[in-house]
Design an enzyme around this catalytic site. Structure first.
Site, PDB file in Angstrom:
ATOM      1  N   HIS A  59       0.873  -1.184   0.000  1.00 54.35           N
ATOM      2  CA  HIS A  59       0.000   0.000   0.000  1.00 54.35           C
ATOM      3  C   HIS A  59       0.913   1.238   0.000  1.00 54.35           C
ATOM      4  CE1 HIS A  59      -2.792   2.901   1.912  1.00 54.35           C
ATOM      5  NE2 HIS A  59      -3.769   2.086   1.549  1.00 54.35           N
TER       6      HIS A  59
ATOM      7  N   ASP B  84       2.989  -4.699   8.112  1.00 51.29           N
ATOM      8  CA  ASP B  84       1.790  -3.867   7.973  1.00 51.29           C
ATOM      9  C   ASP B  84       0.584  -4.791   8.106  1.00 51.29           C
ATOM     10  OD1 ASP B  84      -0.446  -2.594   7.020  1.00 51.29           O
ATOM     11  OD2 ASP B  84       0.454  -1.920   5.146  1.00 51.29           O
TER      12      ASP B  84
ATOM     13  N   GLN C 241      -4.645  -5.121   6.936  1.00 48.70           N
ATOM     14  CA  GLN C 241      -5.669  -6.008   6.371  1.00 48.70           C
ATOM     15  C   GLN C 241      -5.686  -7.372   7.056  1.00 48.70           C
ATOM     16  OE1 GLN C 241      -7.992  -5.235   4.299  1.00 48.70           O
ATOM     17  NE2 GLN C 241      -7.246  -3.206   3.739  1.00 48.70           N
TER      18      GLN C 241
ATOM     19  N   LYS D  34     -10.405  -0.815  10.527  1.00 48.27           N
ATOM     20  CA  LYS D  34     -10.518  -1.987   9.644  1.00 48.27           C
ATOM     21  C   LYS D  34     -10.967  -3.217  10.426  1.00 48.27           C
ATOM     22  CE  LYS D  34      -7.543  -0.171   6.259  1.00 48.27           C
ATOM     23  NZ  LYS D  34      -7.992   0.204   4.939  1.00 48.27           N
TER      24      LYS D  34
ATOM     25  N   CYS E  84      -4.723   2.497  -3.645  1.00 44.05           N
ATOM     26  CA  CYS E  84      -3.505   2.972  -2.981  1.00 44.05           C
ATOM     27  C   CYS E  84      -2.355   1.983  -3.165  1.00 44.05           C
ATOM     28  CB  CYS E  84      -3.726   3.223  -1.494  1.00 44.05           C
ATOM     29  SG  CYS E  84      -4.880   4.536  -1.171  1.00 44.05           S
TER      30      CYS E  84
HETATM   31  N1  PMP Z   1      -1.775  -0.811   4.620  1.00 37.76           N
HETATM   32  C1  PMP Z   1      -2.748  -1.529   4.045  1.00 37.76           C
HETATM   33  C2  PMP Z   1      -2.432  -2.904   3.537  1.00 37.76           C
HETATM   34  C3  PMP Z   1      -4.031  -1.001   3.941  1.00 37.76           C
HETATM   35  O1  PMP Z   1      -5.002  -1.714   3.356  1.00 37.76           O
HETATM   36  C4  PMP Z   1      -4.296   0.294   4.450  1.00 37.76           C
HETATM   37  C5  PMP Z   1      -5.667   0.927   4.337  1.00 37.76           C
HETATM   38  N2  PMP Z   1      -6.276   0.783   3.097  1.00 37.76           N
HETATM   39  C6  PMP Z   1      -3.246   0.992   5.057  1.00 37.76           C
HETATM   40  C7  PMP Z   1      -2.010   0.407   5.115  1.00 37.76           C
HETATM   41  C8  PMP Z   1      -3.446   2.361   5.615  1.00 37.76           C
HETATM   42  O2  PMP Z   1      -4.312   2.339   6.715  1.00 37.76           O
HETATM   43  P1  PMP Z   1      -4.852   3.701   7.336  1.00 37.76           P
HETATM   44  O3  PMP Z   1      -5.383   4.499   6.184  1.00 37.76           O
HETATM   45  O4  PMP Z   1      -5.919   3.269   8.279  1.00 37.76           O
HETATM   46  O5  PMP Z   1      -3.709   4.374   8.007  1.00 37.76           O
END
Ligand code: PMP
Length: 407
Positions: free
Chosen positions: A123, A200, A203, A226, A365
């Site tokens: 991401h 990270d 998910q 999430k 993203c």
């Molecule tokens: N890493 C991953 C794999 C994600 O799916 C996301 C959110 N789509 C993020 C990081 C970022 O999370 P946040 O926007 O809650 O900081």
């Protein structure tokens, strides 16, 4: 298995109509809906325990502090952390990764040419903070390629690791491919060359049991929203002995021990990394969300989502011969990224929305990942604990209506 009918009653938003149709919410990887107990935890915090935490001698401040610190212990326990000492509340995964990129960058990136290893499936929030660090410290960013089905290419990973590797940062579960990565092995190999590891977990936490001790990584980042919790809060867990070597990320109240104009000393962990008034309302709601998830059982949730994913995958491939799926690894979270022929995912998403079906379209993203497969955008349906087989059926009914209009 829990009763879907009962569980759905705990999510009032699921009863909503969109464009005159019942809402079918299949955008859980972006954010999950919130059960009543989470909303109620927020209300209760404001109704009966609202005061700034940590320094107050008065009753209400002490009560709020107790709730906040209990929430910290709850979150730490949820990910199998041995103590709450390394559990830092952040605004979410993004802030957690930025904290490490800045602060571990200061502490451990010492010479030009030190290397950071990420993967193609990351991401943007697990790419850009490392690019910023690389630019600041003259470090090199290297990228682990993927196999065609969307798994980390582990032999390429092995050959990219070197004594210059200072840090490896990869997703536990990909938000586009759904791939569940072998994070224990990733960590083990990185530690052999002396590199730190960040996982990270954005998910992962809502779909698989996480135990930071078993994974063995140095940092684990995730977001409350999430996993059925509130927006605006998340956590970074870090190994205390590593965190202790890192300088503060932000300066301000809470993170200090003593301040004078000549010299400031810093608070102990985890407060050293929590400048300013913390989100003590969010933390108690976060904790309520984890209680909710534990009540259903993460294994039962994962099993349910896997069934929905398998059902949707099979229907997509058999009923839409021109469809393609991004990410076909054997072990996946409940994420289905797909396209149908030359239909633009944005058009698909828009027409589905008119039928009440919420999916996500775009680059999710993860632009470099999409580009590596030769796409600018894909559609993504992602499942949560409350989705039903009937909803998947309705999703396909909707697809059968809209696809002929767009082909
Ligand atoms: N890493 C991953 C794999 C994600 O799916 C996301 C959110 N789509 C993020 C990081 C970022 O999370 P946040 O926007 O809650 O900081």
């Amino acid at each position: 298995m829990y009763s879907l009918e009962d569980i759905r009653k705990e999510f009032p938003i699921l009863g909503k109509e969109v464009h005159g149709k019942p809402l079918i919410y299949l955008d859980n990887a972006a954010t999950t809906q919130k059960p009543l107990c989470v909303v109620e935890a927020i209300n209760q915090a404001y109704y009966s325990a609202n005061a700034n935490v940590h320094r107050g001698v008065h009753y209400l401040s002490q009560l709020a502090t107790e709730h906040h610190e209990e929430a910290r212990r709850r979150v730490a326990r949820f990910i199998g952390a041995p103590s709450p000492e390394g559990l830092i509340f952040t605004r979410g995964t993004t802030e957690a990764i930025n904290l490490v990129a800045y602060s571990a960058g200061e502490a451990f990136f010492l010479s030009e040419g030190d290397e950071i290893l990420i993967s193609t499936m990351e991401h943007h929030s697990n790419i850009v903070p490392w690019q910023l660090l690389a630019a600041r410290r003259g470090a090199k960013l290297k990228v682990i390629p993927l196999t065609p089905d969307g798994q980390l290419d582990m032999s390429a990973y092995r050959s990219l690791l070197s004594p210059r590797t200072r840090l490896v940062s990869v997703a536990h579960v990909s938000n586009v491919l759904g791939t569940v990565n072998p994070v224990e092995e990733v960590t083990h190999l990185a530690h052999e060359v002396g590199a730190l590891v960040l996982i990270d977990g954005a998910q992962a936490v809502a779909h698989t049991r996480v135990n930071v001790e078993e994974i063995g990584a140095d940092f684990y980042a995730f977001s409350a929203h999430k996993i059925y919790g509130p927006v605006g809060i998340g956590a970074l867990w870090g190994r205390p002995e590593v965190l202790k070597q890192m300088p503060p990320y932000m300066g301000g109240g809470e993170m200090i021990e003593k301040v004078s104009f000549e010299k400031t000393t810093y608070n102990v962990l985890p407060f050293k990394f929590e400048a300013g008034t913390p989100d003590y309302v969010g933390s108690t709601a976060f904790s309520a969300a984890l209680d909710f998830v534990e009540r259903l059982g993460i294994e039962a949730i994962a099993h349910h989502e896997e069934e929905l994913l398998a059902y949707a995958t099979e229907r997509l491939l058999s009923e839409f011969p021109e469809s393609y799926i991004l990410g076909t690894a054997p072990h996946k979270g409940g994420i289905l990224s797909f396209g149908i022929g030359k239909i633009h995912p944005f058009d698909l998403g828009t027409l589905l929305d008119h039928m009440g079906v919420a999916i996500r379209t775009g680059h999710h993203c993860a632009e470099p990942l999409l580009h590596s497969y030769g796409y600018e955008a894909v559609a993504r349906a992602s499942f949560g604990l409350y989705n039903t087989r009937e909803e998947v059926d309705y999703f396909f009914e909707a697809l059968h209506r809209v696809v002929p209009m767009l082909l």
